[in-house]
Scaffold this motif. Structure first.
Motif, PDB file in Angstrom:
ATOM      1  N   TYR A   1     -14.331   9.881  29.010  1.00 38.48           N
ATOM      2  CA  TYR A   1     -14.782  11.267  28.834  1.00 38.48           C
ATOM      3  C   TYR A   1     -14.073  12.196  29.818  1.00 38.48           C
ATOM      4  N   THR A   2     -13.901  11.737  31.047  1.00 40.04           N
ATOM      5  CA  THR A   2     -13.194  12.549  32.046  1.00 40.04           C
ATOM      6  C   THR A   2     -11.762  12.818  31.595  1.00 40.04           C
ATOM      7  N   ILE A   3     -11.093  11.790  31.116  1.00 43.75           N
ATOM      8  CA  ILE A   3      -9.723  11.972  30.622  1.00 43.75           C
ATOM      9  C   ILE A   3      -9.716  12.929  29.432  1.00 43.75           C
ATOM     10  N   SER A   4     -10.690  12.788  28.540  1.00 43.97           N
ATOM     11  CA  SER A   4     -10.728  13.676  27.370  1.00 43.97           C
ATOM     12  C   SER A   4     -10.899  15.134  27.797  1.00 43.97           C
ATOM     13  N   LEU A   5     -11.678  15.373  28.833  1.00 43.19           N
ATOM     14  CA  LEU A   5     -11.845  16.742  29.330  1.00 43.19           C
ATOM     15  C   LEU A   5     -10.552  17.265  29.954  1.00 43.19           C
ATOM     16  N   LEU A   6      -9.845  16.395  30.638  1.00 47.72           N
ATOM     17  CA  LEU A   6      -8.636  16.822  31.337  1.00 47.72           C
ATOM     18  C   LEU A   6      -7.438  17.013  30.402  1.00 47.72           C
ATOM     19  N   VAL A   7      -7.387  16.292  29.294  1.00 48.87           N
ATOM     20  CA  VAL A   7      -6.242  16.442  28.378  1.00 48.87           C
ATOM     21  C   VAL A   7      -6.438  17.585  27.388  1.00 48.87           C
ATOM     22  N   ARG A   8      -7.638  18.108  27.272  1.00 48.97           N
ATOM     23  CA  ARG A   8      -7.862  19.155  26.271  1.00 48.97           C
ATOM     24  C   ARG A   8      -7.107  20.436  26.572  1.00 48.97           C
TER      25      ARG A   8
ATOM     26  N   ARG B   1      -1.465  20.799  24.940  1.00 44.23           N
ATOM     27  CA  ARG B   1      -1.309  20.823  23.487  1.00 44.23           C
ATOM     28  C   ARG B   1      -0.762  19.518  22.926  1.00 44.23           C
ATOM     29  N   LYS B   2      -0.334  18.666  23.758  1.00 45.01           N
ATOM     30  CA  LYS B   2       0.278  17.427  23.290  1.00 45.01           C
ATOM     31  C   LYS B   2      -0.805  16.429  22.872  1.00 45.01           C
ATOM     32  N   ARG B   3      -0.850  16.151  21.607  1.00 45.05           N
ATOM     33  CA  ARG B   3      -1.829  15.203  21.064  1.00 45.05           C
ATOM     34  C   ARG B   3      -1.592  13.791  21.598  1.00 45.05           C
ATOM     35  N   LEU B   4      -0.350  13.510  21.960  1.00 45.43           N
ATOM     36  CA  LEU B   4      -0.012  12.185  22.461  1.00 45.43           C
ATOM     37  C   LEU B   4      -0.824  11.838  23.710  1.00 45.43           C
ATOM     38  N   LEU B   5      -1.146  12.854  24.495  1.00 44.73           N
ATOM     39  CA  LEU B   5      -1.927  12.611  25.707  1.00 44.73           C
ATOM     40  C   LEU B   5      -3.320  12.061  25.389  1.00 44.73           C
ATOM     41  N   SER B   6      -3.815  12.347  24.210  1.00 42.37           N
ATOM     42  CA  SER B   6      -5.152  11.866  23.831  1.00 42.37           C
ATOM     43  C   SER B   6      -5.233  10.349  23.811  1.00 42.37           C
ATOM     44  N   ILE B   7      -4.108   9.702  23.644  1.00 46.69           N
ATOM     45  CA  ILE B   7      -4.101   8.237  23.636  1.00 46.69           C
ATOM     46  C   ILE B   7      -4.514   7.678  24.999  1.00 46.69           C
ATOM     47  N   LEU B   8      -4.392   8.487  26.038  1.00 43.96           N
ATOM     48  CA  LEU B   8      -4.773   8.049  27.382  1.00 43.96           C
ATOM     49  C   LEU B   8      -6.263   7.727  27.479  1.00 43.96           C
ATOM     50  N   ILE B   9      -7.039   8.261  26.572  1.00 44.89           N
ATOM     51  CA  ILE B   9      -8.479   7.990  26.546  1.00 44.89           C
ATOM     52  C   ILE B   9      -8.742   6.495  26.353  1.00 44.89           C
ATOM     53  N   PHE B  10      -7.803   5.813  25.726  1.00 44.12           N
ATOM     54  CA  PHE B  10      -8.007   4.392  25.443  1.00 44.12           C
ATOM     55  C   PHE B  10      -7.825   3.497  26.670  1.00 44.12           C
TER      56      PHE B  10
ATOM     57  N   SER C   1      -5.716  -3.739  35.495  1.00 42.71           N
ATOM     58  CA  SER C   1      -4.529  -2.912  35.227  1.00 42.71           C
ATOM     59  C   SER C   1      -4.922  -1.606  34.543  1.00 42.71           C
ATOM     60  N   MET C   2      -5.770  -1.716  33.545  1.00 42.97           N
ATOM     61  CA  MET C   2      -6.195  -0.515  32.817  1.00 42.97           C
ATOM     62  C   MET C   2      -7.136   0.354  33.657  1.00 42.97           C
ATOM     63  N   ALA C   3      -7.925  -0.266  34.521  1.00 43.78           N
ATOM     64  CA  ALA C   3      -8.796   0.515  35.410  1.00 43.78           C
ATOM     65  C   ALA C   3      -7.949   1.325  36.393  1.00 43.78           C
ATOM     66  N   PHE C   4      -6.951   0.674  36.991  1.00 44.52           N
ATOM     67  CA  PHE C   4      -6.064   1.396  37.911  1.00 44.52           C
ATOM     68  C   PHE C   4      -5.283   2.481  37.166  1.00 44.52           C
ATOM     69  N   ALA C   5      -4.830   2.161  35.966  1.00 40.87           N
ATOM     70  CA  ALA C   5      -4.103   3.152  35.162  1.00 40.87           C
ATOM     71  C   ALA C   5      -5.015   4.330  34.812  1.00 40.87           C
ATOM     72  N   SER C   6      -6.278   4.061  34.561  1.00 36.66           N
ATOM     73  CA  SER C   6      -7.236   5.134  34.248  1.00 36.66           C
ATOM     74  C   SER C   6      -7.413   6.072  35.437  1.00 36.66           C
ATOM     75  N   VAL C   7      -7.594   5.494  36.607  1.00 35.37           N
ATOM     76  CA  VAL C   7      -7.771   6.312  37.812  1.00 35.37           C
ATOM     77  C   VAL C   7      -6.495   7.105  38.096  1.00 35.37           C
ATOM     78  N   ALA C   8      -5.347   6.461  37.972  1.00 29.76           N
ATOM     79  CA  ALA C   8      -4.073   7.160  38.189  1.00 29.76           C
ATOM     80  C   ALA C   8      -3.907   8.293  37.181  1.00 29.76           C
ATOM     81  N   THR C   9      -4.292   8.048  35.949  1.00 31.94           N
ATOM     82  CA  THR C   9      -4.206   9.076  34.907  1.00 31.94           C
ATOM     83  C   THR C   9      -5.083  10.272  35.260  1.00 31.94           C
ATOM     84  N   ILE C  10      -6.280  10.001  35.712  1.00 36.45           N
ATOM     85  CA  ILE C  10      -7.190  11.090  36.089  1.00 36.45           C
ATOM     86  C   ILE C  10      -6.599  11.899  37.245  1.00 36.45           C
TER      87      ILE C  10
END
Length: 173
Positions: A85-92, A95-104, A147-156
């Protein structure tokens, strides 16, 4: 409304993390001579897992499995939803829809955590028998989880910085 949802998810994360940590500290650590549980490792070795199960004994293995089933079911769900949810708020704001994939990223971490937990629960109940394939599945899930947890935090962090830069540039123009 978005802030209310975010705060609700944050509260859920704090509650579930505290419940899991408390259960581990109070119920498990005394049975395993203060050792950290296997799911806190990144790519635990077979030898270390077996050593943990040996030290734990029957009561410790059952306690560990019960903690995973009872408390470590909520924790992956809470961090997966909170980070997604945090990533979804930050990517909104982009305009790049590709960034929405980061939610996964956090959702993959969450699902991997569930697989890891299931593997460690089954291995705990089967001990002293040891299923190498099940161990490899749990270990792979563990590595993917972290790996995905660290990637999530880095993404945020990156998205927070990018949003900050974007906001600063807007205020200057």
């Amino acid at each position: 409304m978005r802030l209310a949802i975010w705060l609700l998810l944050l509260g859920f994360l704090i509650y579930s993390e505290n419940s899991l940590r408390t259960a581990g500290e109070e119920r498990l650590k005394p049975l395993v001579n203060g050792k950290n549980p296997p799911d806190l490792s990144i790519g635990i070795s077979k030898e270390k897992l077996i050593n943990f199960y040996e030290i734990a004994g029957q009561e410790g293995r059952e306690t560990y499995a019960n903690i995973l089933m009872r408390y470590d079911l909520l924790y992956p769900l809470s961090y997966g939803l909170f980070f997604a949810y945090t990533i979804s708020l930050l990517v909104r704001n982009f305009r790049k829809r590709l960034l929405s994939i980061l939610i996964f990223l956090p959702l993959i971490s969450m699902l991997s955590d569930f697989v890891e937990n299931a593997g460690f629960i089954l291995l705990a109940y089967e001990y002293p028998n040891f299923d190498d394939q099940l161990f490899q599945i749990a270990r792979t899930a563990q590595i993917l989880k972290w790996s995905m947890a660290f990637a999530s935090v880095a993404t945020i962090i990156v998205l927070l910085i990018a949003n900050g830069i974007r906001l600063a540039m807007r205020s200057k123009s």
